[in-house]
Design a protein around this motif. Sequence first.
Motif, mmCIF file in Angstrom:
data_model
loop_
_atom_site.group_PDB
_atom_site.id
_atom_site.type_symbol
_atom_site.label_atom_id
_atom_site.label_comp_id
_atom_site.label_asym_id
_atom_site.label_seq_id
_atom_site.Cartn_x
_atom_site.Cartn_y
_atom_site.Cartn_z
ATOM 1 N N LEU A 1 0.796 -1.226 0.000
ATOM 2 C CA LEU A 1 0.000 0.000 0.000
ATOM 3 C C LEU A 1 0.828 1.276 0.000
ATOM 4 C CD1 LEU A 1 -2.525 -1.261 2.686
ATOM 5 C CD2 LEU A 1 -3.082 -0.868 0.288
ATOM 6 N N VAL A 2 2.007 1.255 0.650
ATOM 7 C CA VAL A 2 2.823 2.467 0.771
ATOM 8 C C VAL A 2 3.551 2.737 -0.542
ATOM 9 C CG1 VAL A 2 4.644 3.637 2.063
ATOM 10 C CG2 VAL A 2 3.170 1.992 3.228
ATOM 11 N N ARG A 3 3.485 3.957 -1.010
ATOM 12 C CA ARG A 3 4.215 4.320 -2.225
ATOM 13 C C ARG A 3 5.688 4.552 -1.905
ATOM 14 N NH1 ARG A 3 1.904 10.277 -3.595
ATOM 15 N NH2 ARG A 3 0.120 8.928 -4.016
ATOM 16 N N VAL A 4 6.535 4.470 -2.903
ATOM 17 C CA VAL A 4 7.957 4.776 -2.726
ATOM 18 C C VAL A 4 8.078 6.242 -2.301
ATOM 19 C CG1 VAL A 4 10.194 4.960 -3.852
ATOM 20 C CG2 VAL A 4 8.686 3.037 -4.389
ATOM 21 N N GLY A 5 8.831 6.473 -1.232
ATOM 22 C CA GLY A 5 8.955 7.801 -0.645
ATOM 23 C C GLY A 5 7.997 8.038 0.499
ATOM 24 N N GLY A 6 6.998 7.175 0.647
ATOM 25 C CA GLY A 6 6.056 7.287 1.740
ATOM 26 C C GLY A 6 6.530 6.554 2.979
ATOM 27 N N VAL A 7 5.682 6.518 4.014
ATOM 28 C CA VAL A 7 6.085 5.926 5.290
ATOM 29 C C VAL A 7 4.967 5.069 5.881
ATOM 30 C CG1 VAL A 7 7.754 7.720 5.895
ATOM 31 C CG2 VAL A 7 5.369 7.966 6.604
ATOM 32 N N LEU A 8 5.409 4.094 6.655
ATOM 33 C CA LEU A 8 4.548 3.284 7.507
ATOM 34 C C LEU A 8 4.791 3.713 8.941
ATOM 35 C CD1 LEU A 8 2.834 0.729 8.289
ATOM 36 C CD2 LEU A 8 4.980 -0.578 8.124
ATOM 37 N N VAL A 9 3.725 3.997 9.696
ATOM 38 C CA VAL A 9 3.841 4.349 11.114
ATOM 39 C C VAL A 9 3.036 3.342 11.920
ATOM 40 C CG1 VAL A 9 3.448 6.096 12.890
ATOM 41 C CG2 VAL A 9 4.119 6.806 10.581
ATOM 42 N N VAL A 10 3.716 2.682 12.869
ATOM 43 C CA VAL A 10 3.108 1.597 13.643
ATOM 44 C C VAL A 10 3.304 1.881 15.127
ATOM 45 C CG1 VAL A 10 3.029 -0.892 14.016
ATOM 46 C CG2 VAL A 10 3.741 0.004 11.790
ATOM 47 N N SER A 11 2.251 1.704 15.922
ATOM 48 C CA SER A 11 2.394 1.844 17.368
ATOM 49 C C SER A 11 3.170 0.662 17.925
ATOM 50 C CB SER A 11 1.020 1.941 18.038
ATOM 51 O OG SER A 11 0.250 0.795 17.753
ATOM 52 N N GLU A 12 3.949 0.925 18.956
ATOM 53 C CA GLU A 12 4.888 -0.061 19.484
ATOM 54 C C GLU A 12 4.835 -0.137 21.010
ATOM 55 O OE1 GLU A 12 8.094 -2.007 17.884
ATOM 56 O OE2 GLU A 12 6.055 -2.281 17.216
ATOM 57 N N PRO A 13 5.254 -1.279 21.584
ATOM 58 C CA PRO A 13 5.406 -1.357 23.035
ATOM 59 C C PRO A 13 6.491 -0.383 23.505
ATOM 60 C CG PRO A 13 5.523 -3.531 22.009
ATOM 61 C CD PRO A 13 5.610 -2.539 20.908
ATOM 62 N N PRO A 14 6.451 0.004 24.770
ATOM 63 C CA PRO A 14 7.439 0.973 25.256
ATOM 64 C C PRO A 14 8.868 0.450 25.304
ATOM 65 C CG PRO A 14 6.043 0.184 27.052
ATOM 66 C CD PRO A 14 5.432 -0.312 25.790
ATOM 67 N N ASP A 15 9.044 -0.860 25.455
ATOM 68 C CA ASP A 15 10.392 -1.424 25.531
ATOM 69 C C ASP A 15 10.912 -1.688 24.125
ATOM 70 O OD1 ASP A 15 10.313 -1.411 28.306
ATOM 71 O OD2 ASP A 15 9.374 -3.394 28.378
ATOM 72 N N ARG A 16 11.947 -0.983 23.734
ATOM 73 C CA ARG A 16 12.499 -1.074 22.382
ATOM 74 C C ARG A 16 13.158 -2.430 22.156
ATOM 75 N NH1 ARG A 16 12.900 -0.496 17.104
ATOM 76 N NH2 ARG A 16 14.982 -0.026 16.316
ATOM 77 N N ASP A 17 12.761 -3.128 21.094
ATOM 78 C CA ASP A 17 13.347 -4.414 20.720
ATOM 79 C C ASP A 17 13.667 -4.375 19.229
ATOM 80 O OD1 ASP A 17 14.096 -6.979 20.192
ATOM 81 O OD2 ASP A 17 12.184 -7.913 20.763
ATOM 82 N N PRO A 18 14.915 -4.140 18.853
ATOM 83 C CA PRO A 18 15.260 -4.012 17.433
ATOM 84 C C PRO A 18 14.998 -5.283 16.628
ATOM 85 C CG PRO A 18 17.239 -4.129 18.794
ATOM 86 C CD PRO A 18 16.086 -3.961 19.726
ATOM 87 N N ASP A 19 14.910 -6.441 17.304
ATOM 88 C CA ASP A 19 14.652 -7.677 16.578
ATOM 89 C C ASP A 19 13.223 -7.749 16.029
ATOM 90 O OD1 ASP A 19 17.214 -8.568 17.059
ATOM 91 O OD2 ASP A 19 16.673 -9.645 18.886
ATOM 92 N N ARG A 20 12.348 -6.870 16.527
ATOM 93 C CA ARG A 20 10.975 -6.872 16.014
ATOM 94 C C ARG A 20 10.921 -6.404 14.557
ATOM 95 N NH1 ARG A 20 6.400 -6.645 18.939
ATOM 96 N NH2 ARG A 20 5.599 -4.805 17.850
ATOM 97 N N TRP A 21 11.862 -5.547 14.162
ATOM 98 C CA TRP A 21 11.849 -4.947 12.830
ATOM 99 C C TRP A 21 13.224 -5.124 12.180
ATOM 100 C CZ3 TRP A 21 7.196 -3.251 11.109
ATOM 101 C CH2 TRP A 21 6.210 -3.008 12.071
ATOM 102 N N PRO A 22 13.596 -6.351 11.801
ATOM 103 C CA PRO A 22 14.931 -6.585 11.244
ATOM 104 C C PRO A 22 15.116 -5.868 9.906
ATOM 105 C CG PRO A 22 13.540 -8.515 10.955
ATOM 106 C CD PRO A 22 12.779 -7.580 11.837
#
Length: 208
Positions: free
Chosen positions: A139-160
């Motif tokens: 759905l997102v066009r090139v140059g656009g963005v996806l914004v997703v709500s996240e848990p407060p504890d940052r886990d970089p493995d969620r979004w490799p």
Amino acid sequence: MPFDDLRLVLERARIAGFLGPGPVEPHIRHSEGFAAAAEDALDRPPTEFADLGTGGGIPGLVLGVRWADSRGAFIETGQRRCAWLREAVQELGLGGSVSIVEDRAEAVGRTEDSREAFELVTARSFAGPAVTAEIAAGLVRVGGVLVVSEPPDRDPDRWPSDGLQGLGFAPAQPVEVSGAHFVVVRKTESTPERFPRGIGRPTKRPIW
């Protein structure tokens, strides 16, 4: 559009069971966090946005009211929720700018009208990161963005980064707005035609 009318609409959504219990103000504040994160990433409001699994109207209705000049699509599979959203959109005067898409989001992302057509896609409690990213990529066009709500504890493995790259996304950027947490993922390349996969497959066999 005054936010007082929006509050009344969302209160009815809560009574109908489409929103969680408790006051609607936290839902509105969280939705405004989506808006702030998107506007910061794009340097302005989006021209088009899609909200995945809008349900009781969060964040979609808040964004629609805030961005009256933007074209919005609320993607939702629940028949009762879609019927309610159609009524809410008309009551809030958004019928000329917001459409309700009653379909599976992975199917919408493969249609000619919606394929990579949106400058912004938002997701709150829609699905896990791999499923959300794969479906949003259609759905997102090139140059656009996806914004997703996240848990407060940052886990970089969620979004490799390698998984995101395979969908045409840059690495995810964590963002905090007034105590709420999000990731912002920019689309840098067109998504391979095979994504998103057919209905149900992203959930049954996540790509990471």
